[in-house]
Write a protein that holds these residues in place. Structure first.
Motif, short mmCIF file in Angstrom:
data_model
loop_
_atom_site.label_atom_id
_atom_site.label_comp_id
_atom_site.label_asym_id
_atom_site.label_seq_id
_atom_site.Cartn_x
_atom_site.Cartn_y
_atom_site.Cartn_z
N SER A 424 9.43 35.56 -5.99
CA SER A 424 8.62 35.39 -4.78
C SER A 424 9.32 34.47 -3.78
CB SER A 424 7.24 34.83 -5.13
OG SER A 424 6.52 35.76 -5.91
N LEU A 425 9.92 33.39 -4.26
CA LEU A 425 10.67 32.53 -3.36
C LEU A 425 11.87 33.25 -2.77
CD1 LEU A 425 10.88 29.03 -5.12
CD2 LEU A 425 9.55 29.63 -3.10
N ALA A 426 12.58 33.98 -3.60
CA ALA A 426 13.81 34.65 -3.15
C ALA A 426 13.51 35.69 -2.08
CB ALA A 426 14.51 35.30 -4.33
N ARG A 427 12.35 36.28 -2.12
CA ARG A 427 11.97 37.28 -1.12
C ARG A 427 11.74 36.65 0.26
NH1 ARG A 427 8.45 41.77 -3.05
NH2 ARG A 427 6.76 40.82 -1.84
N ASN A 428 11.66 35.31 0.30
CA ASN A 428 11.28 34.65 1.55
C ASN A 428 12.31 33.62 2.03
OD1 ASN A 428 8.26 35.43 2.24
ND2 ASN A 428 8.44 35.30 0.00
N THR A 429 13.52 33.67 1.46
CA THR A 429 14.56 32.75 1.89
C THR A 429 15.93 33.37 1.62
OG1 THR A 429 15.47 30.52 1.63
CG2 THR A 429 14.62 31.58 -0.36
N ASP A 430 16.93 32.88 2.34
CA ASP A 430 18.30 33.29 2.09
C ASP A 430 19.00 32.37 1.09
OD1 ASP A 430 18.08 35.38 3.90
OD2 ASP A 430 18.70 34.12 5.59
N ARG A 431 18.34 31.30 0.70
CA ARG A 431 18.93 30.37 -0.25
C ARG A 431 18.94 30.97 -1.67
NH1 ARG A 431 20.69 25.00 1.53
NH2 ARG A 431 19.52 24.49 3.41
N ASP A 432 19.88 30.50 -2.46
CA ASP A 432 19.99 31.00 -3.84
C ASP A 432 19.07 30.17 -4.73
OD1 ASP A 432 20.66 31.98 -6.30
OD2 ASP A 432 22.83 31.70 -6.08
N VAL A 433 17.80 30.56 -4.76
CA VAL A 433 16.84 29.77 -5.52
C VAL A 433 17.04 29.94 -7.02
CG1 VAL A 433 15.11 29.70 -3.69
CG2 VAL A 433 15.10 31.62 -5.31
N HIS A 434 17.60 31.05 -7.45
CA HIS A 434 17.85 31.23 -8.88
C HIS A 434 18.91 30.25 -9.37
CE1 HIS A 434 15.90 35.09 -7.89
NE2 HIS A 434 15.47 35.06 -9.15
N ALA A 435 19.94 30.02 -8.57
CA ALA A 435 20.95 29.03 -8.95
C ALA A 435 20.36 27.63 -8.93
CB ALA A 435 22.15 29.12 -8.01
N TRP A 436 19.52 27.36 -7.92
CA TRP A 436 18.86 26.06 -7.86
C TRP A 436 18.01 25.85 -9.12
CZ3 TRP A 436 13.88 24.32 -8.15
CH2 TRP A 436 13.65 23.00 -7.77
N ALA A 437 17.25 26.85 -9.51
CA ALA A 437 16.39 26.72 -10.69
C ALA A 437 17.19 26.51 -11.96
CB ALA A 437 15.50 27.95 -10.82
N ALA A 438 18.34 27.16 -12.05
CA ALA A 438 19.16 27.03 -13.26
C ALA A 438 19.60 25.59 -13.46
CB ALA A 438 20.37 27.95 -13.17
N THR A 439 19.90 24.88 -12.36
CA THR A 439 20.37 23.50 -12.50
C THR A 439 19.22 22.49 -12.53
OG1 THR A 439 20.65 23.38 -10.09
CG2 THR A 439 22.58 23.96 -11.40
N TRP A 440 18.14 22.80 -11.83
CA TRP A 440 17.05 21.83 -11.73
C TRP A 440 15.97 22.02 -12.79
CZ3 TRP A 440 15.84 17.39 -9.33
CH2 TRP A 440 16.73 16.93 -8.34
#
Length: 846
Positions: A424-440
């Motif tokens: 849902s986040l990825a559908r609404n931003t150009d940022r790589d939220v999956h990579a962010w989640a992997a580290t955070w």
């Protein structure tokens, strides 16, 4: 009792589609048992075997599709079912047992007036203590409920409750709910005092026991105003409207948590109904809890985790939203300072223990409900909220809220997991939220950021940030100069912004102008990382910390000092010196309270050596007296800051007193010179300290209880009696806590109060014989009475004053056995890690 495993839950979810529960409770059968009848309508997608859970005192009848089942086949808490494909109806009739531990259907009789109150806490796997259920979060269903109660009682539930038939029969019917997970189903019954209103076309209400009515009435408008403001703010930022038919907030006795987000019926611990003076910061904390639980109506209740590995989808979001919405919508616009002071350390501490775990652990790490219960900690709350605050700073609030609203729309009244949210986040931003989640979200531990500031040789300066850790950080760097007027104040320049990439290493930032007197990483507290100071900045902090203009900046600095003490990089005495220098000039109550609490409970009680403890306590009493002297003649500000600082100082002075004279005088006069008056909370606090010092008697405790016969008075008396330096008093307290023959067995609150009084630094020789008795007694108690008492035994019950190798040896020996239940094992493991840290700090001083 068998716990539900993840594999069992997944298998049952593939088999069943649960449609509707009809629950009927009879609360008129006496003090020990209540009647529970459950009718469940569900579909089996294919033929298969499964089970329904219940923990009855007696199972009277079980009928599947009109066919009686063998009640003797109940295996502990499971009744086996063999199903054919298609529609089914299961009927269960049972007697259930009331709880005294805050789990299931808790029963409490108010010593103030003899009135009885009931409420449920069905969290994780406790609904089966109330009625039969397919007890897992991803088998949502609608609920109908009827309740029979004494005629003068009021019944509350997840939906609007209506009295039906003859009022003398005490029958209540609750409206049909929206689809709910079983752990959200809630009831509360008793002669409640209620304050009712309406907002946005919905009924709102506050409820408490009658003996607290004057105190609720005094605060009702504040509570309702916060509720309305937060409700309206959530509707401004969320596309999905509030999804339930009413909003009741019940303040209930002997509640184990701060609150529980039951849809339509939030339950709070009733200490939030203040019967004694509190600081404005404590009112703010209550407001945060109101906002936190309301956030759960969306994060958790509307969209619910699929399995317990994703509790962060509930708790981290509610924690973040609680502070953010309170700051945006109410007068408590400095809520994030309190978060930095009161919550952040909880996360850092938990994250540095062997029991640490990722904010979003892998599903394989949460194999059953027992292991899930262990993750409701500083990581799932404070660290998770910190991670979300960092996400918003990095992603931008607009895209963050767009992703959240997309998530609510896609999973409305359903279940979701981390992957769903990230999509849902990825559908609404150009940022790589999956990579962010992997580290955070998928890693554990706290990063550390260390600055080095050097002259660049061209009239400017350079900042090198050593990043020990793996996460990316978007943070602000605060730059402060001494005021040119020589006042000692620090003046802020424009902050720098730094982005540290994932993977650690060193990042260089070029500065302009003269080198600042103080440079502070993570100013504004937007990220989650331990920060250090360069040598020049630390010297500025030592002389000018209280001159920083922003309380959140001061909180970040105090947290850095706290971490340095815990990591052995700053002597405990140096922290005390800094507190002695700066707290008399501190204007923020949250900062003052946090610094004093760390100094009193960690430094004085654990980190300094026994020989140095009297000096540490003397420093704290002198500091508290300085605060009292400074605030005695201050104007009473509208926000209550002066009163809050005085109350904080009085509490510290009481807790740190080494002689009885001052406390005796205050009790005799009923007030502190210049205020505050000694209300019940302060009177019991002072009497408990006098008991520790051997300066009061059991008769004086009895007299104080006659003066205050309330539930908190009973707890105060239990704490004081256990604290008396008398062998008979200690043995009586131990018997009350741990002897299964003691009747009645202590409630969760009375156990905790007794344990808090029992172990005292001033009485080590007296209680040393109980050190060898502790672990066997705690193991037996946890096995007999369940997770809530196991947690209490491992927390308040732990022999913390014995900062000794022998305490560590005994604990490690206990953990090498299979005796401790999971809840007790986790708590003991954390206590032993804290003990190792304290021993290391003491060794460094030596």
């Amino acid at each position: 009792m068998p716990v539900l495993t993840r594999d069992e839950a997944q298998a049952r979810a593939r088999l069943l589609d649960v449609h509707r529960y009809a629950v009927d409770l009879d609360l008129t059968r006496g003090d020990e048992l209540f009647g529970s009848t459950t009718r469940i309508r569900f579909t089996a997608r294919h033929a298969g075997d499964t089970f329904v859970e219940l923990r009855p005192a007696a199972l009277h009848r079980a009928v599947l599709d009109g066919r009686p089942l063998d009640t003797a086949a109940l295996d502990d808490n499971r009744l086996a079912l063999t199903l054919t494909p298609g529609e089914h109806e299961l009927l269960i009739e049972a007697d259930m047992r009331y709880s005294r531990t805050g789990e299931g259907m808790h029963r409490f009789t108010d010593p103030a007036d003899g009135e009885t109150y009931l409420y449920t806490q069905t969290f994780i796997d406790d609904v089966q203590r109330v009625f039969a259920a397919f007890d897992q979060p991803d088998l949502k269903a609608v609920f109908d409920a009827t309740v029979t109660a004494p005629p003068h009682w009021t019944v509350l539930g997840n939906a609007v409750a209506t009295r039906t038939g003859d009022p003398a029969e005490g029958r209540w019917e609750l409206a049909t709910t929206q689809p709910l997970s079983t752990y959200f189903v809630a009831f509360a019954a008793g002669p409640w005092h209620s304050v009712r209103t309406e907002h946005a076309g919905l009924p709102f209400a506050l409820h408490c026991r009658r003996s607290l009515a004057p105190h609720l009435d005094a605060d009702a408008e504040e509570l309702l105003d916060i509720t309305r403001r937060c409700f309206d703010r959530f509707h401004e930022i969320f596309d999905e409207p509030y999804p339930f038919d009413s909003y009741d907030q019940a303040f209930v006795p002997e509640f184990n948590a701060g609150a529980m987000e039951n849809p339509g019926l939030v339950t709070f611990r009733d200490e939030y109904i203040f019967r004694s003076a509190v600081t404005d910061t404590e009112r703010q904390t209550r407001g945060v809890t109101v906002a936190h639980e309301m956030a759960h109506m969306w994060f958790g209740d509307l969209v619910t985790l699929r399995w317990w590995d994703d509790i962060w989808l509930n708790e981290s979001f509610a924690e973040y939203m609680g502070y953010q919405i309170l700051a945006e919508a109410t007068r408590f616009d400095d809520a994030w300072t309190d978060f930095a002071c009161a919550r952040k350390g909880w996360g850092y501490d938990a994250d540095q223990r062997p029991s640490t775990h990722p904010v979003a652990p892998d599903a394989q790490a949460v194999q059953d409900t027992a292991s899930a219960l262990l993750n409701f900690d500083g990581i799932s709350y404070a660290k998770g909220a910190s991670a979300l605050r960092q996400l918003v700073a990095w992603l931008g609030e607009k895209d963050f809220l767009a992703g959240i609203n997309d998530h609510f729309t896609r999973h409305r009244f359903g279940n979701a997991a981390l992957a769903d949210f990230l999509d849902s986040l990825a559908r609404n931003t150009d940022r790589d939220v999956h990579a962010w989640a992997a580290t955070w979200l998928r890693t554990s531990g706290a990063d550390t950021l260390t600055p080095t500031v050097t002259d660049d040789g061209r009239g400017g300066w350079r900042l090198d940030v050593r990043h020990d850790g793996t996460r990316p950080h978007h943070l602000a760097v605060g730059l402060y100069d001494h005021a040119p007027d020589g006042s000692g104040a620090l003046v802020a320049r424009d902050r720098l912004t730094a982005d540290l990439p994932a993977g650690g290493g060193t990042r260089t930032v070029e500065g302009t102008g003269p080198r600042p007197a103080l440079l502070l990483l993570n100013d504004g507290d937007l990220t989650y990382a331990k920060v250090r100071l360069d040598a020049a900045s630390w010297q500025t902090a030592l002389t000018s910390l209280s001159a920083l203009p922003d309380p959140l900046t001061r909180a970040v600095l105090w947290n850095a000092a706290r971490d340095m003490v815990r990591d052995g990089e700053l002597a405990p005495a140096a922290y005390l010196d800094a507190a002695r220098t700066h707290l008399p000039h501190e204007t923020d109550v949250a900062v003052t309270r946090a610094v004093l609490a760390f100094a009193r409970t960690h430094i004085a009680d654990r980190y300094v050596t026994p020989a140095d403890r009297p000096a540490a306590l003397a420093a704290l009493t002198a500091l508290a007296q300085d605060l009292l002297d400074r605030t005695r003649n201050q104007d009473r500000e509208e926000d209550g800051t002066a009163q809050g600082l005085r109350l904080t100082a009085v509490r510290t002075l009481i807790d740190s007193a080494t002689t009885p004279d001052t406390l005796d005088a205050w009790l005799r006069d009923g007030t502190v010179p210049g205020g505050p008056a000694l209300d019940p909370e302060l009177r019991w606090r002072a009497l408990a300290r006098l008991a520790v010092l051997g300066a009061t008697t059991a008769a004086a405790v009895d007299a104080e209880l006659a003066r205050d016969p309330s539930a908190t008075g009973q707890e105060g008396a239990a704490r004081c009696r256990a604290a008396l330096p008398d062998p008979a008093a200690k043995e009586a307290a131990w018997h009350a806590m741990y002897d299964p023959q003691h009747r009645p067995e202590l409630s969760n609150y009375l156990f905790t109060a007794t344990a808090e009084g029992f172990w005292q630094h001033e009485q080590l020789d007296l209680v040393r014989p109980y050190l060898d008795r502790y672990h066997p007694a705690a193991v037996a108690l946890a096995a007999r009475r369940g997770p809530a008492l196991a947690t209490a035994a491992g927390a308040a019950g732990f022999p913390r004053p014995f900062v000794e190798q022998r305490t560590l040896d005994l604990g490690e020996e206990c953990l090498r056995t299979d005796g401790p239940t999971p809840a007790l094992r986790r708590r003991l493991g954390d206590q032993l890690d804290d003990l190792r840290r304290a021993l290391r700090i003491r060794q460094r001083q030596a």
